[in-house]
Every structure is written in C-alpha cells, then in structure tokens.
Design a protein around this motif. Sequence first.
Motif, PDB file in Angstrom:
ATOM      1  N   ASP A  25       0.756  -1.207   0.049  1.00  0.00           N
ATOM      2  CA  ASP A  25       0.812   0.159   0.171  1.00  0.00           C
ATOM      3  C   ASP A  25       0.797   1.352   0.281  1.00  0.00           C
ATOM      4  OD1 ASP A  25      -1.913   1.936   0.726  1.00  0.00           O
ATOM      5  OD2 ASP A  25      -3.199   1.047   1.586  1.00  0.00           O
ATOM      6  N   ILE A  26       0.786   1.437  -1.016  1.00  0.00           N
ATOM      7  CA  ILE A  26       2.045   2.879  -1.229  1.00  0.00           C
ATOM      8  C   ILE A  26       1.448   4.057  -0.264  1.00  0.00           C
ATOM      9  CG2 ILE A  26       0.342   4.527  -3.120  1.00  0.00           C
ATOM     10  CD1 ILE A  26       4.396   3.734  -3.155  1.00  0.00           C
ATOM     11  N   GLU A  27       0.661   4.284   0.271  1.00  0.00           N
ATOM     12  CA  GLU A  27      -0.152   5.456   1.341  1.00  0.00           C
ATOM     13  C   GLU A  27       0.829   5.016   2.525  1.00  0.00           C
ATOM     14  OE1 GLU A  27      -3.244   7.876   1.391  1.00  0.00           O
ATOM     15  OE2 GLU A  27      -4.117   6.334  -0.890  1.00  0.00           O
ATOM     16  N   ARG A  28       0.571   3.792   2.806  1.00  0.00           N
ATOM     17  CA  ARG A  28       1.019   3.539   4.413  1.00  0.00           C
ATOM     18  C   ARG A  28       2.164   2.271   4.891  1.00  0.00           C
ATOM     19  NH1 ARG A  28      -4.342   3.572   2.708  1.00  0.00           N
ATOM     20  NH2 ARG A  28      -5.559   5.042   3.717  1.00  0.00           N
ATOM     21  N   ASP A  29       2.490   1.228   3.674  1.00  0.00           N
ATOM     22  CA  ASP A  29       3.326   1.253   4.006  1.00  0.00           C
ATOM     23  C   ASP A  29       4.832   1.143   4.208  1.00  0.00           C
ATOM     24  OD1 ASP A  29       1.345  -1.000   4.321  1.00  0.00           O
ATOM     25  OD2 ASP A  29       2.039  -1.973   2.449  1.00  0.00           O
ATOM     26  N   PRO A  30       5.590   1.289   4.668  1.00  0.00           N
ATOM     27  CA  PRO A  30       7.098   0.943   4.853  1.00  0.00           C
ATOM     28  C   PRO A  30       7.121   1.162   3.291  1.00  0.00           C
ATOM     29  CG  PRO A  30       7.207  -0.404   6.083  1.00  0.00           C
ATOM     30  CD  PRO A  30       6.047  -0.228   5.830  1.00  0.00           C
ATOM     31  N   LEU A  31       8.521   1.984   2.981  1.00  0.00           N
ATOM     32  CA  LEU A  31       9.076   1.646   1.736  1.00  0.00           C
ATOM     33  C   LEU A  31      10.289   1.293   1.153  1.00  0.00           C
ATOM     34  CD1 LEU A  31       7.509   5.506  -0.003  1.00  0.00           C
ATOM     35  CD2 LEU A  31       6.874   2.595   0.241  1.00  0.00           C
ATOM     36  N   ASP A  32      11.036   0.027   2.485  1.00  0.00           N
ATOM     37  CA  ASP A  32      12.137   0.141   2.787  1.00  0.00           C
ATOM     38  C   ASP A  32      12.312  -0.715   2.014  1.00  0.00           C
ATOM     39  OD1 ASP A  32      11.978   1.335   4.636  1.00  0.00           O
ATOM     40  OD2 ASP A  32      11.589   0.401   6.423  1.00  0.00           O
ATOM     41  N   GLY A  33      11.862  -2.239   1.554  1.00  0.00           N
ATOM     42  CA  GLY A  33      12.084  -3.340   0.489  1.00  0.00           C
ATOM     43  C   GLY A  33      12.408  -2.262  -0.953  1.00  0.00           C
ATOM     44  N   LEU A  34      11.711  -1.140  -1.257  1.00  0.00           N
ATOM     45  CA  LEU A  34      12.229  -0.779  -2.582  1.00  0.00           C
ATOM     46  C   LEU A  34      13.762  -0.141  -3.383  1.00  0.00           C
ATOM     47  CD1 LEU A  34       8.914   2.017  -3.347  1.00  0.00           C
ATOM     48  CD2 LEU A  34       9.348  -0.572  -3.269  1.00  0.00           C
ATOM     49  N   HIS A  35      13.977  -0.881  -4.485  1.00  0.00           N
ATOM     50  CA  HIS A  35      15.386   0.501  -4.699  1.00  0.00           C
ATOM     51  C   HIS A  35      16.050   1.536  -4.379  1.00  0.00           C
ATOM     52  CE1 HIS A  35      19.051   0.530  -8.108  1.00  0.00           C
ATOM     53  NE2 HIS A  35      18.364  -0.613  -7.271  1.00  0.00           N
ATOM     54  N   SER A  36      16.310   2.080  -4.212  1.00  0.00           N
ATOM     55  CA  SER A  36      17.166   3.398  -3.928  1.00  0.00           C
ATOM     56  C   SER A  36      17.096   4.862  -4.805  1.00  0.00           C
ATOM     57  CB  SER A  36      18.801   3.311  -3.003  1.00  0.00           C
ATOM     58  OG  SER A  36      19.409   3.109  -4.269  1.00  0.00           O
ATOM     59  N   SER A  37      17.485   4.228  -5.841  1.00  0.00           N
ATOM     60  CA  SER A  37      17.090   4.669  -7.095  1.00  0.00           C
ATOM     61  C   SER A  37      16.441   3.891  -8.284  1.00  0.00           C
ATOM     62  CB  SER A  37      18.429   5.274  -7.843  1.00  0.00           C
ATOM     63  OG  SER A  37      18.556   6.304  -8.718  1.00  0.00           O
ATOM     64  N   TYR A  38      15.474   4.720  -8.452  1.00  0.00           N
ATOM     65  CA  TYR A  38      14.948   4.576 -10.009  1.00  0.00           C
ATOM     66  C   TYR A  38      14.488   5.448 -11.412  1.00  0.00           C
ATOM     67  CZ  TYR A  38      12.666   1.031  -7.420  1.00  0.00           C
ATOM     68  OH  TYR A  38      11.778  -0.037  -6.694  1.00  0.00           O
ATOM     69  N   ASP A  39      15.414   5.001 -12.950  1.00  0.00           N
ATOM     70  CA  ASP A  39      14.811   6.171 -13.435  1.00  0.00           C
ATOM     71  C   ASP A  39      13.375   6.357 -14.479  1.00  0.00           C
ATOM     72  OD1 ASP A  39      17.651   5.055 -14.980  1.00  0.00           O
ATOM     73  OD2 ASP A  39      17.008   3.416 -14.363  1.00  0.00           O
ATOM     74  N   LEU A  40      12.702   5.679 -13.343  1.00  0.00           N
ATOM     75  CA  LEU A  40      11.242   5.860 -14.382  1.00  0.00           C
ATOM     76  C   LEU A  40      10.619   5.331 -13.339  1.00  0.00           C
ATOM     77  CD1 LEU A  40       8.664   6.112 -16.236  1.00  0.00           C
ATOM     78  CD2 LEU A  40       8.898   3.779 -17.016  1.00  0.00           C
ATOM     79  N   ILE A  41       9.981   5.990 -12.774  1.00  0.00           N
ATOM     80  CA  ILE A  41       8.408   5.596 -11.735  1.00  0.00           C
ATOM     81  C   ILE A  41       6.828   6.491 -12.563  1.00  0.00           C
ATOM     82  CG2 ILE A  41       6.784   6.040  -9.774  1.00  0.00           C
ATOM     83  CD1 ILE A  41       9.928   7.527  -8.339  1.00  0.00           C
ATOM     84  N   ALA A  42       5.514   5.013 -12.438  1.00  0.00           N
ATOM     85  CA  ALA A  42       4.679   5.253 -13.602  1.00  0.00           C
ATOM     86  C   ALA A  42       3.404   5.067 -12.576  1.00  0.00           C
ATOM     87  CB  ALA A  42       5.348   4.462 -14.877  1.00  0.00           C
ATOM     88  N   PHE A  43       2.941   5.864 -12.877  1.00  0.00           N
ATOM     89  CA  PHE A  43       1.056   5.566 -12.356  1.00  0.00           C
ATOM     90  C   PHE A  43       0.442   5.761 -13.018  1.00  0.00           C
ATOM     91  CE2 PHE A  43       3.779   8.618  -8.936  1.00  0.00           C
ATOM     92  CZ  PHE A  43       2.986   7.799  -8.290  1.00  0.00           C
ATOM     93  N   ARG A  44       0.033   4.305 -14.399  1.00  0.00           N
ATOM     94  CA  ARG A  44      -1.272   4.228 -15.213  1.00  0.00           C
ATOM     95  C   ARG A  44      -2.408   3.829 -14.711  1.00  0.00           C
ATOM     96  NH1 ARG A  44      -3.458   0.610 -18.677  1.00  0.00           N
ATOM     97  NH2 ARG A  44      -4.149   1.638 -20.212  1.00  0.00           N
ATOM     98  N   LEU A  45      -3.063   4.911 -14.020  1.00  0.00           N
ATOM     99  CA  LEU A  45      -4.635   5.013 -13.612  1.00  0.00           C
ATOM    100  C   LEU A  45      -4.534   4.533 -12.736  1.00  0.00           C
ATOM    101  CD1 LEU A  45      -6.201   2.081 -17.293  1.00  0.00           C
ATOM    102  CD2 LEU A  45      -5.532   4.875 -16.899  1.00  0.00           C
ATOM    103  N   SER A  46      -3.660   4.908 -12.017  1.00  0.00           N
ATOM    104  CA  SER A  46      -3.807   4.584 -10.608  1.00  0.00           C
ATOM    105  C   SER A  46      -3.916   5.746  -9.732  1.00  0.00           C
ATOM    106  CB  SER A  46      -2.590   3.488 -10.164  1.00  0.00           C
ATOM    107  OG  SER A  46      -1.527   4.014 -10.416  1.00  0.00           O
ATOM    108  N   TYR A  47      -2.817   6.889 -10.288  1.00  0.00           N
ATOM    109  CA  TYR A  47      -2.719   8.014  -9.450  1.00  0.00           C
ATOM    110  C   TYR A  47      -4.124   8.870  -8.583  1.00  0.00           C
ATOM    111  CZ  TYR A  47      -0.760  12.274  -8.191  1.00  0.00           C
ATOM    112  OH  TYR A  47      -0.208  13.808  -7.436  1.00  0.00           O
TER     113      TYR A  47
END
Length: 347
Positions: free
Chosen positions: A93-115
């Motif tokens: 849950d992008i709003e509530r869960d910690p983001l520790d498991g994500l990569h530290s750097s992204y070249d692209l972050i996409a929201f398709r029909l979700s924002y």
Amino acid sequence: MGYVTQDSWDAHYGEGCSFRPLDDTEVTLLRELVPAPPSGGHALDVGCGTGELARHLAAAGYTVDALDHAASALSIAEQTPPASGTVRFVRCDIERDPLDGLHSSYDLIAFRLSYAFIGDRTRVLHRLRERLGPGGAIVVITPVAAAVPADRRGIALDEEEIALLSAGWHTAEQHDAAGLAFLVLRDPAPGPVTYRGKGRPSPHALTGAGAVVTNEAGHVLLGRARRGTWELPGGKNDAGESFVEAAVRELEEETGLTARAADARVMAILMDSVNGMPRVTAAVRVVDFRGKPAVREPDLIRRWEWHDIADLPTLAAELFTPSAHVLNVVWPGLLPDLPPVHRYPLA
C-alpha cells in the motif's frame, strides 16, 4: 489506495474485472519519451493491477518493481511472466506501508490509471521523487475529468489537480494518449512554500483589546461612556495590528496617555458573543505610561476617572462586559456573577 478499500479492489480483480488495456498510443509515447537507458534501468510501477504495464516496461529494457495492494491483482499478474526482462511483483500500500524494500533509485516511476485513487497524493509523490535517479522521470497516465461522466469523476484528475501535480518540476510535459492525459515530470524543483488568503472574508467576529492602566496609587483608569457604562481604554484592532499595538494606540487616542508596546503585555484572550457574533478581547496590562488622562473622544467618553480597585464590585453603574472580563483577569475573583466567557490565560 485512497478512495477505495483493499477489499473492494480484491473483489474487483477477483471477479475478473480490469481496466483499459495499454494501447498503441501509450506504447509509442513510452518508447519516445522515457526509453530505458542503454545499459538498462530500474522502473517502479505504482498500482500495477494485473501487470500489463510492468511486463511492457520489462520487455523495453527496465528491471521493474510492480506494486499493488490487491492480492488478487498480483495473483493474476504473476501467472503471466514478461516476454523478456525481470518484474518483481510486490504487495504494498503505497500510502501506508514502509518503502524500505524498494530500490534506492529509479529511472522511471509510473502511475497508470492509479494516481487518482491515491488519497495523500502530495506526500506520496514527494517520497517517491526522492527515489528518482538523475535524468529520471515520473509518468502519470490518467483519465481527465472533462472526458468522463460526472458519476466517474473519482477515477480522473481535473485541471486543478493536473496543475498541482505538475508544480515543483523544471519540466512538466502533457501529451494526449487517445483521450488519456500522459504527463511526464522531470527534474524536481521544490521551492519554498508561499502564502495567500482566500479573498475578503465575510464579517464573522469582533476583535479588540482592553487596556488596564493603574497609577502610582494603584488606582485603575475607567471612562464614563456616553452609552451609560464604565469601561477601560481600548477598542477594535486595525488591520495588521497586534493586540498590544491596538491597546497602546487606543489608550493614546482615547485618553492622551502614551505607552510603549514594550510596556504592555497580553495576559489572556477572552471570547464571548454579542448579538450572535463572536467577540474576542485581549486583556492587556500596561505597566508604564506617560501623561495625564484627558477626554480625546468626547463623542464616546464623557470623562476619565481613577478608581479604587476595591470599589469596582459596588460601582453604582454598569461595567462594559468586555472590560469587566479584562479586569477579572488582572484581579481574579474581584467581580461577582460575571457573564459567561471563554478565558485563555497566557504566560
């Protein structure tokens, strides 16, 4: 995410429902505007659903983290691997869960029909743009409010939301993707917060200050008003004026006594009402002044007198209610049976 519960998302995907398929226009814009770096790159797909965009990005050269908080969507997504490349599906849950498991750097972050389904959009976007690598981009593909029926506006962004989303970036491009808005945001440029009002408000309350002044003998100054009450020096604030500034100004305008703002302090804020309108009065104690009291506003005050404090409970006339409340701040319990007031003492 935001407007819809996790259970309803699970039910949505569990019943075989999905969303508009990725079309050729979107594919072309992705290829032209946000191609994977020649040596490969990392992409984050937020609200990936059944994984169509994630698989496309993997085939285009990205290593993809695909997030969704609906277990049923991820279960379906994992059944179809990408034609090439790597996708890691993550329940989050992008709003509530910690983001520790994500990569530290992204070249692209996409929201398709979700924002549009994210409630705390500003906070989420700020946290994710911190993980945007140099030269990276955030892509938001979304329906626009003007193109959807009124009862489906919750799935879309209106012009104000798109402008807010685009603020704080050096580059913010908007393209049409067969009726969808295709937004590309690059090079974050967070600036200092700015301030503004909401236009001229309608009158709602009276605000002012009452000044308590005592002479060398300990007597307190009260004026005999033409409306038949005794009252302290004081009055309403001018625009942009503090309570202390208002008290000092009114003291001079009404009595001729002069005092410095440094010789006055707010002892409490008082709130009551008059004829249905809220009234806020600051109790201001003036500890030093110069001059002798004189009638400066004869249309309002007949005369000024120094009174023994002990005589106040037995004045043979009425006290102006805000003045009575202010006097009771300086000498608590002095005056009996006061009308109701909300009192907020200050140190």
